[in-house]
Design an enzyme around this catalytic site. Structure first.
Site: not given
Ligand code: HEM
Ligand code: MTE
Length: 486
Positions: A40, A65, A141, A188, A326
């Site tokens: 995931h 999602h 961001r 970023c 990252y």
């Molecule tokens: C990101 C699939 C369940 C939290 C993603 C992404 C996919 C995905 C494909 C990438 C999206 C993108 O950035 O383009 C799934 C599938 C799930 C599922 C198929 C269930 C079967 C969950 C659940 C949670 C969750 C239950 C939270 C409780 C997140 C978060 C990201 C993410 C926070 C973003 C990560 C980031 O961009 O930093 N998921 N997800 N997901 N998912 Fe899920």
């Molecule tokens: N700090 C907190 N507390 N929460 C966040 O989501 N994002 C980080 C950083 N600091 C983030 C954070 C990321 S990935 C980046 S690139 C920079 O903050 C972006 O700063 P800006 O939103 O002021 O441009």
């Protein structure tokens, strides 16, 4: 038919561990996602929150999602249908309160890459217009809802190895420590990810070249605050300085966190700031009010906003964003075989550059005779930009661009100098191709730029060899194509 098996919510709820298999529901479908959870993109700990229940409340928080690709991933795991079908599913996905309801308003000029959490980039043509990015259009961001921290009751805590605990209000911070300003670019790690995803899909926000900006940051030195808390430079127990934000994941309770190595935090020359001002104004809600970290020369993720705690420690931050996000891997590593511990957390990014003007696709008329390009170049670690080369023929021939004067407070470009925390804007006016004797003219103009930093680091020409599953640190030559008209 995988959907035929009729299952009750009680049965689904019994499947929450790999041993019992991990089941979730989406609408009336029941899915066994045991084989998917490790892959995931949002991490194991997040997806496990939905184990035995519905994913919907979580997907209303993480709206990444809401796209067909996610449902395509889910479909092969379908094992059955909830008893009562769609009606039962509707009751279960009762609306959750919107944690983003109090997010601030944003400038309409932003190109939003996601609304919840909010992520917006500065359009290229505005970026290149000024060496200092205006606060209102400085990219945002956010990983989580914006926390609203009252400046008058704000408290910063310093506690950890080798220090006595310290609690400081914003006023105490301002009166006890000397004010410093630093002109620094924040970028970023995912800047220019969009180009990388054209090679092969990557997971993350589809940034063009605008997840970068430059400001004059005002605040106190992290070093001074750590010294006041009694930290000694040679304490063998302290190797990292961890930061925690006031922003918190509404579903899991996880706090945004990151860390930097001790030597960076303590260096007299690196100006790591606890900033309360951005271009002379108090920080805005989106940019970390009332206090954030600014780590010059380091990827943006470590410049923690809405700073709540500073933790000197023997280890790095254990947060998702330090440990499992990252980091970049070889192009053959994908979500099914990534080992997050095998790569270090990104700190200093490599040299990069981008053409900001003209925008891709802008038609060019040969009769104009020449074309002017504008853009930026920047490198991590305080390495200045010594040269930017531009091309109008896809990189067959090159011309050195003119490096523009630095923003206020930054050293001049071209010097082999560390401490060059700010980007270098550049400009180049180049002749347009003339029709050959038989009247032939290329149908497009292939613009390219690439920069060289003060360590003579160059940018790679192609993206494919630096492709990585998370789509970070894309620093390949920046290429744009413009239709050429007679
Ligand atoms: C990101 C699939 C369940 C939290 C993603 C992404 C996919 C995905 C494909 C990438 C999206 C993108 O950035 O383009 C799934 C599938 C799930 C599922 C198929 C269930 C079967 C969950 C659940 C949670 C969750 C239950 C939270 C409780 C997140 C978060 C990201 C993410 C926070 C973003 C990560 C980031 O961009 O930093 N998921 N997800 N997901 N998912 Fe899920
Ligand atoms: N700090 C907190 N507390 N929460 C966040 O989501 N994002 C980080 C950083 N600091 C983030 C954070 C990321 S990935 C980046 S690139 C920079 O903050 C972006 O700063 P800006 O939103 O002021 O441009």
């Amino acid at each position: 038919d995988q959907g035929r098996l009729i299952l009750t919510r009680e049965e689904v709820a019994k499947h929450k561990t790999p041993k019992d298999r991990i089941w979730v529901t989406y609408k009336e479908g029941v899915y066994d996602i045991t084989e998917f959870v490790e892959m995931h993109p949002g991490g194991l700990s997040k997806i496990m929150l939905a184990a035995g229940g519905s994913v919907e409340p979580f997907w209303s928080l993480y709206q990444q999602h809401r796209k067909p690709e996610v449902l395509q991933i889910l479909e092969p795991y379908r094992i059955g249908t909830l008893e009562g079908g769609a009606a039962a599913a509707a009751t279960a996905s009762a609306a959750v309160a919107d944690p983003y309801a109090s997010d601030p308003a944003r400038h309409p000029a932003f190109i939003a890459r996601s609304e919840r959490p909010y992520n917006g980039e500065t359009p290229g043509t505005l970026l290149a217009a000024s060496p200092i990015t205006p606060n209102e259009i400085f990219f945002v961001r956010n990983h989580l809802p914006v926390p609203h921290v009252d400046a008058t009751s704000y408290k910063l805590t310093v506690e950890g190895e080798g220090t006595r605990s310290l609690e400081l209000s914003l006023d105490e911070l301002k009166s006890r420590f000397r004010k410093h300003t630093v002109t620094a670019t924040i970028q970023c790690s995912g800047n220019r990810r969009n180009e990388m995803s054209r090679v092969k899909a990557v997971k993350g926000l589809a940034w063009d070249q605008g997840a970068i900006g430059t400001a004059v940051w005002g605040g106190v030195r992290l070093r001074d605050v750590l010294k006041a808390a009694g930290l000694s430079e040679d304490d063998p127990l302290v190797r990292h300085i961890q930061f925690e934000g006031y922003d918190k994941d509404p579903a899991s309770g996880e706090i945004y966190g990151a860390s930097i190595p001790l030597h960076k935090a303590l260096s007299l020359h690196d100006d790591v700031l606890l900033a309360y001002e951005m271009n002379g104004e108090p920080l805005s809600a989106d940019h970390g009010a009332p206090l954030r970290v600014i780590v010059p020369g380091v990827t943006g993720a470590r410049s923690v906003k809405w700073l709540r705690r500073i933790i000197p420690s023997a280890s790095e931050s254990s947060s998702h964003w330090q440990q499992r996000d990252y980091k970049a891997f070889s192009p053959n590593v994908d979500w099914d075989n990534v080992e997050w511990t095998s790569a270090p957390a990104l700190q200093e990014p490599p040299v990069t550059s981008a053409i900001c003007e003209p925008a891709p696709g802008t038609p060019v008329s040969v009769s104009d005779g020449e074309i002017t390009l504008r853009g930026y170049a920047w490198s991590g670690g305080g390495r200045g930009i010594i040269r930017v080369d531009v091309s109008t023929d896809g990189g067959a021939t090159w011309t050195a661009a003119k490096l523009l004067p630095p923003p206020p407070g930054a050293p001049p470009p071209g010097s082999s100098y560390t401490g060059a925390w700010a980007w270098t804007l550049w400009e180049a006016t180049l002749p347009l191709p003339k029709p050959s004797d038989d009247g032939n003219l290329p149908s497009t103009l292939q613009l390219v730029c690439k920069a060289v930093d003060s360590s003579y680091n160059n940018q790679p020409d192609a993206i494919a060899p630096i492709w990585n599953l998370r789509g970070i640190v894309n620093n390949a030559w920046h290429r744009i194509s413009l239709p050429l008209e007679p």
